[in-house]
Design an enzyme around this catalytic site. Structure first.
Site, PDB file in Angstrom:
ATOM      1  N   ASP A 125       3.781  -5.373   6.409  1.00  8.40           N
ATOM      2  CA  ASP A 125       3.617  -4.532   5.227  1.00  8.40           C
ATOM      3  C   ASP A 125       4.940  -3.825   4.959  1.00  8.40           C
ATOM      4  O   ASP A 125       5.704  -3.547   5.890  1.00  8.40           O
ATOM      5  CB  ASP A 125       2.515  -3.497   5.451  1.00  8.40           C
ATOM      6  CG  ASP A 125       1.125  -4.111   5.530  1.00  8.40           C
ATOM      7  OD1 ASP A 125       0.896  -5.131   4.858  1.00  8.40           O
ATOM      8  OD2 ASP A 125       0.278  -3.559   6.256  1.00  8.40           O
ATOM      9  N   ASP A 141      -1.803  -8.146  -0.205  1.00  5.79           N
ATOM     10  CA  ASP A 141      -2.734  -7.030  -0.426  1.00  5.79           C
ATOM     11  C   ASP A 141      -2.869  -6.728  -1.919  1.00  5.79           C
ATOM     12  O   ASP A 141      -3.961  -6.399  -2.396  1.00  5.79           O
ATOM     13  CB  ASP A 141      -2.261  -5.781   0.308  1.00  5.79           C
ATOM     14  CG  ASP A 141      -2.214  -5.950   1.814  1.00  5.79           C
ATOM     15  OD1 ASP A 141      -2.957  -6.796   2.346  1.00  5.79           O
ATOM     16  OD2 ASP A 141      -1.415  -5.241   2.457  1.00  5.79           O
TER      17      ASP A 141
END
Length: 177
Positions: A125, A141
């Site tokens: 991320d 995401d």
């Protein structure tokens, strides 16, 4: 067995190509995050609002269920199988066009993070909204979140009960008496 027209075949093929490109884009951005952000201080894009911040997420959304890789792998395989099956089974009609678009986002989103879990044991991320302390996230995401929001909107305002029943019949071979 139902024959599929050339147009519908090429539309399905185009959807698969877009899915492939979205997975490639997700993986390319994660590669860049590893290369330029790992072991580096965050890069402020908009001061005190948004930054690029490298994070190895060993859990699910919002960091829940840390270290449950095998659970996520099994759930993702089941989810991907269901989504791909649904993508194949949803009629190639104008009325279900939005459903196809959402599946074209959901499948690469799930697959992008699945690749990370299998290869790295964690998801990479790197987007962080510092202003609101939103959890760090990635392109996959974004695909899944965007598709989910629009899916909820579609089911609330566009598709009616008959459409939902029809989708369930296509997916589950379920027949309502």
């Amino acid at each position: 067995m139902q024959q599929i027209s050339k147009k519908k075949f090429f539309l399905s093929l185009a959807g698969i190509l877009v899915m492939f490109l979205l997975v490639l884009f997700d993986q390319a951005t994660k590669y860049l995050a590893v290369r330029h952000l790992k072991n580096q201080p965050p890069i402020s894009v908009i001061p005190d609002v948004f930054e690029l911040y490298y994070l190895e997420n060993h859990g699910a959304a919002f960091g829940i269920l840390q270290g449950q890789k095998y659970l996520f792998v099994v759930l993702t395989v089941i989810t991907l199988t269901a989504l791909i099956y649904l993508y194949i089974r949803i009629p190639k009609e104008k009325h279900y066009f939005y459903m196809h678009l959402l599946l074209i986002l959901l499948i690469p989103g799930a697959f992008g993070n699945f690749i990370d879990r299998c290869v790295n044991d964690y998801v990479i991320d790197f987007f962080y909204f510092k202003l609101i302390h939103f959890p760090v996230f990635n392109m996959a995401d974004i695909y899944v979140s965007t598709a989910t929001v629009f899916l909820i909107i579609l089911f609330c305002f566009y598709y009616n009960e008959e459409d939902i029943d029809f989708i369930l019949k296509q997916f589950l071979f379920w027949k309502k008496n």
